[in-house]
Every structure is written in C-alpha cells, then in structure tokens.
Enzyme design. Structure first.
Site, PDB file in Angstrom:
ATOM      1  N   ASP A   1      -1.819   8.178  -4.362  1.00  0.00           N
ATOM      2  CA  ASP A   1      -1.636   9.140  -3.274  1.00  0.00           C
ATOM      3  C   ASP A   1      -0.680  10.253  -3.690  1.00  0.00           C
ATOM      4  OD1 ASP A   1      -3.233   7.471  -1.688  1.00  0.00           O
ATOM      5  OD2 ASP A   1      -1.494   6.439  -0.841  1.00  0.00           O
TER       6      ASP A   1
ATOM      7  N   ASP B   1      -0.587  -0.104  -0.755  1.00  0.00           N
ATOM      8  CA  ASP B   1       0.476   0.892  -0.595  1.00  0.00           C
ATOM      9  C   ASP B   1       1.820   0.182  -0.653  1.00  0.00           C
ATOM     10  OD1 ASP B   1      -1.231   3.091  -0.301  1.00  0.00           O
ATOM     11  OD2 ASP B   1      -1.399   2.796   1.866  1.00  0.00           O
TER      12      ASP B   1
END
EC number: 3.4.23.36
Length: 172
Positions: free
Chosen positions: A150, A132
């Site tokens: 995401d 991330d």
C-alpha cells in the site's frame, strides 16, 4: 586504416525499450512486502498489536476489501474482483513501462504501483485477504492499517502527480 562501425541498436534493445530496471523495482517492492508480511504473521496473532512509538503500532489485521476496508463485508466476490483488477492493472502498467521506459520518474512511479498491486494480489490469491500491519494514530484516532505494498502504491501515485505537474510546467 579500416573503418569500424558499431551495430545499430533496435528500438526494443535500447534504453527506451528496456523493462529490466522497472521490473527490478517492482520485484524489490514485492519481496519487501511479502517478507514483512511473513515476519509479522509469524510474530503476531490476528488482532495482536505492539506499541512502537507514541504514534505508531504494529498490529496484524486482515483486509478482505480494498483501501480502507472498502467492501470488506461484501460477501466474498470482492476477493476475485480486486484480484482481477490488480492483474489487469499489472498488464496495463507493463505496457506503459515498455512504451515509456526512458521516462525515469513516470516509470519509477509505475514500477512502485506495479509492485504494490502484485504484492496485494499475491495475498488475495494465497489467503483470501490482504495482510496489513502498519498502524499510525493520533491519540485514539487510527489511520486504517496498511502494508508495504500500500505504501508503494501511495508513493507511486504521488510520483505520478509530480511527474504530470513537471510535464505541464515544462510545456508552458
């Protein structure tokens, strides 16, 4: 004058059954996701961040859990559970795409979710965690970091809701 007839298209070869555009969207999502993760991983050390705007940073973090680091400290089994869940979701989405290939908004949503799910599955298989790097915040309150996969899943979910609302309104 001879009469010419065109061959009939089978159900699977017509627009209704073609998966190509939807799989193309999923592949674009996977490529964008993986390329951005590779770039961030090469430019940053784990935990390192860089301010981009007053409300957005780039930061390299790893997520061993699911959304918002859910079950991140569960002991390792979650890697395989979330990988299996992603693969099962991809199979179900593939079936739905084939069955409903003529429904543009619905299939666009599913293709985004498919690409995002597989992008994160690739990370879990290759690294044991999801990479991330997108960090939005308001003052000192940070949204959990996320990635392109995401984002695609979120946009796909929003499009599914819009498609269903449109479908419900159309049936009145």
């Amino acid at each position: 004058m001879a009469k010419t007839t065109l061959p009939k298209q089978s159900k699977s070869s017509g627009v209704r059954g073609t998966l190509a555009p939807w799989l193309g969207i999923a592949v674009i999502v996977i490529l964008a996701d993986q390329l951005t993760k590779i770039a961030i991983s090469r430019m940053f050390s784990y935990g390192e961040g860089r301010v981009v705007t007053p409300f957005f940073n780039l930061v390299l973090v790893y997520n061993k859990g699911a959304a918002f680091s859910f079950l991140a400290a569960a002991g390792g089994w979650q890697r395989w559970a979330f990988t299996a869940l992603g693969v099962v979701a991809a199979i179900v989405i593939g079936y739905l795409l084939k069955r409903h290939a003529g429904q543009r908004l619905f299939c666009t949503a599913l293709a985004l979710i498919l690409g995002g799910a597989l992008g994160n599955v690739i990370d879990r298989l290759m690294y044991g965690h999801v990479i991330d790097f997108l960090d939005f915040h308001l003052s000192s309150s940070h949204w959990p970091a996320f990635n392109v996969a995401d984002s695609a899943i979120t946009v796909g979910a929003i499009l599914l809701v819009l498609d269903e609302l449109r479908r419900v309104r159309g049936s009145r």
